[in-house]
Design an enzyme around this catalytic site. Structure first.
Site, PDB file in Angstrom:
ATOM      1  N   TYR A 133      -2.870   3.890  -3.272  1.00 26.27           N
ATOM      2  CA  TYR A 133      -2.283   2.703  -2.653  1.00 26.27           C
ATOM      3  C   TYR A 133      -2.899   1.466  -3.281  1.00 26.27           C
ATOM      4  O   TYR A 133      -4.109   1.398  -3.502  1.00 26.27           O
ATOM      5  CB  TYR A 133      -2.570   2.690  -1.141  1.00 26.27           C
ATOM      6  CG  TYR A 133      -2.109   1.424  -0.457  1.00 26.27           C
ATOM      7  CD1 TYR A 133      -0.849   1.356   0.139  1.00 26.27           C
ATOM      8  CD2 TYR A 133      -2.925   0.289  -0.422  1.00 26.27           C
ATOM      9  CE1 TYR A 133      -0.418   0.191   0.747  1.00 26.27           C
ATOM     10  CE2 TYR A 133      -2.486  -0.884   0.185  1.00 26.27           C
ATOM     11  CZ  TYR A 133      -1.231  -0.927   0.770  1.00 26.27           C
ATOM     12  OH  TYR A 133      -0.803  -2.082   1.364  1.00 26.27           O
ATOM     13  N   GLU A 222       3.139  -4.701  -2.893  1.00 26.89           N
ATOM     14  CA  GLU A 222       2.545  -3.450  -2.410  1.00 26.89           C
ATOM     15  C   GLU A 222       3.103  -2.282  -3.213  1.00 26.89           C
ATOM     16  O   GLU A 222       4.309  -2.089  -3.280  1.00 26.89           O
ATOM     17  CB  GLU A 222       2.878  -3.273  -0.926  1.00 26.89           C
ATOM     18  CG  GLU A 222       2.254  -2.036  -0.318  1.00 26.89           C
ATOM     19  CD  GLU A 222       2.613  -1.888   1.151  1.00 26.89           C
ATOM     20  OE1 GLU A 222       3.810  -1.768   1.470  1.00 26.89           O
ATOM     21  OE2 GLU A 222       1.683  -1.899   1.983  1.00 26.89           O
TER      22      GLU A 222
END
Ligand code: GDP
Ligand code: MN
Length: 413
Positions: A133, A222
């Protein structure tokens, strides 16, 4: 402003980040045609493409389509029924496209209502070793940009933050820019030293992301997952991007990426005439001039036990027409049970506002109680105009009196 995954990936590709080949599709035939072009990545033994629903919300892989509800479990990727599906034949692409386009996808982020899917992204398949991530976002509390990363990618990052916060690393970009050692430190925290050259590649990727973030006035980018491939190279497999609305005037080419179908219609109508309007969950509509006064009004409504239905700043230079439009937008919201008008006349004159209220009441059906507080320039004339109109409304002298009356009116309505 939000954009779709495929648009974000295009921007990332332009900046030199590793993104797979893919094609947006607006109809089933386009999706099917994409198979020919994308189905044979070299590293995979069998042909594979991924069909991905394009909506402004995450959690698509684990989501489900309303039309499939009750027909077994919503899957994650694979043969599941979510908004991200691996397809191993052209026929599977057709089936996936048919069951997604024109259907409503419900995910953790869409709310129960879900979102209508009218675009797809067809991407070549890829082998995955690990999912990481990575995100960059404006951190107002630190007045800088935060870089957040985790070795637990692919899944719900909010859940990782809640249950295993030690698995999330965070750093901030300093006033003197982002340093190579910061990127390397994150790479080590992600365990990338295990793979050959991955630390270096990650550091380069992150530097490019920082450049893009600045250049494009990004508010959030993101990448979840950022994939480590079996050969140790990195890949952006999912991307979400949000831009700072206040900077869009200098990013005009981004306007073409706007998908109006994804925006709240009332907010769009308001923006078009220069009103700052944001729809909220409550039932007391607020019509105020000035963002600060609007915030204070919402606070006081809440203080007296009410919930604001919206934030609405009619602006300093509002005229009769704008006030009318504002009323129109407020009245279209079925949740509204009372309207609180709180105007401080400075440059804005209270008599103009009063005329707008009267005009709105004549042309629109004001079917909910109306509480009006006018203070400042020409407030006597304003009150006179309202009294003469014989409109059914309640006036108030102070803000707390107005808020209390609005809360009481909403309860009774
Ligand atoms: P999200 O659910 O909206 O966040 O959509 P993602 O694009 O992140 O996809 C969800 C998951 O699908 C990813 O975490 C991957 O595990 C899986 N996935 C997506 N694309 C591929 C692919 O090309 N190959 C494989 N094997 N899995 C994929
Ligand atoms: Mn994702």
């Amino acid at each position: 402003m939000n954009i779709h995954e495929y648009q974000a990936k295009e921007l990332l590709r332009e900046e030199g980040l590793p993104v797979l080949r893919g094609k947006p599709a607006f109809c089933v035939e386009e999706a099917v045609a994409a198979w020919e072009e994308l189905a044979a990545p070299e590293e995979l033994a069998a042909p594979l493409v991924v069909v991905k629903a394009q909506i402004h919300a995450g959690g698509r892989g684990a989501g489900y389509f309303k039309s499939d509800a009750g027909k077994g479990e919503a899957g994650k990727g694979g043969a599941g029924k979510g908004g991200v599906r691996l397809c191993r034949s052209q026929d599977e692409v057709r089936q996936a496209a048919e069951s997604m386009l024109g259907h409503v996808l419900v995910t953790k982020q869409t709310g129960k209502g879900g979102k209508l899917v009218s675009r797809l992204y067809i991407e070549e398949g890829a082998a995955i070793e690990r999912e990481l991530y990575l995100s960059l976002l404006v951190d107002r509390s630190k007045a800088s940009v935060a870089v957040i990363a985790s070795a637990s990618g692919g899944m719900d990052i909010e859940e990782v933050a809640l249950k295993t916060p030690e698995r999330i690393v965070q750093t901030h970009i300093g006033v003197d820019g982002f340093k190579a050692w910061q990127a390397r430190k994150i790479a080590f925290a992600l365990g990338l030293q295990k793979e050959k050259n991955s630390v270096k590649e990650f550091a380069r990727l992150l530097q490019k992301l920082v450049v893009l973030f600045r250049k494009r006035d990004v508010a959030l980018v993101e990448i979840n997952p950022l994939v480590v491939r079996p050969d140790g190279t990195l890949l952006v497999m999912d991307a979400k991007m949000t831009f700072d609305d206040n900077a869009l005037f200098r990013q005009q080419d981004l306007e073409s990426l706007r998908d109006e179908g994804e925006e709240e219609p009332s907010e769009r109508e308001a923006n078009a005439v220069g009103l700052s309007y944001i729809k909220l969950e409550g039932d007391i509509a607020c019509m105020v001039n000035g963002a600060g006064l609007a915030m204070a009004t919402m606070d006081i409504v809440q203080h007296f036990g009410g919930e604001p239905a919206n934030f609405l700043d009619v602006g300093g230079g509002a005229d009769k027409e704008r006030v009318e439009t504002a009323f129109g937008i407020i009245l279209k919201d079925k949740a509204v049970k009372a309207i609180l008008v709180n105007i401080f006349g400075g440059i804005m004159r209270c008599d103009v506002i009063a005329e707008g209220i009267v005009a709105a009441a004549q042309s629109l059906d004001v079917h909910v109680p109306l509480v009006v507080r006018l203070q400042g320039t020409n407030f006597e004339q304003g009150k006179e105009i309202l009294a003469r109109s014989q409109l059914n409304l309640t006036t108030a002298e102070t803000l707390s009196e107005a808020a209390q009356k609005a809360v009481a009116a909403a309860r009774q309505h």
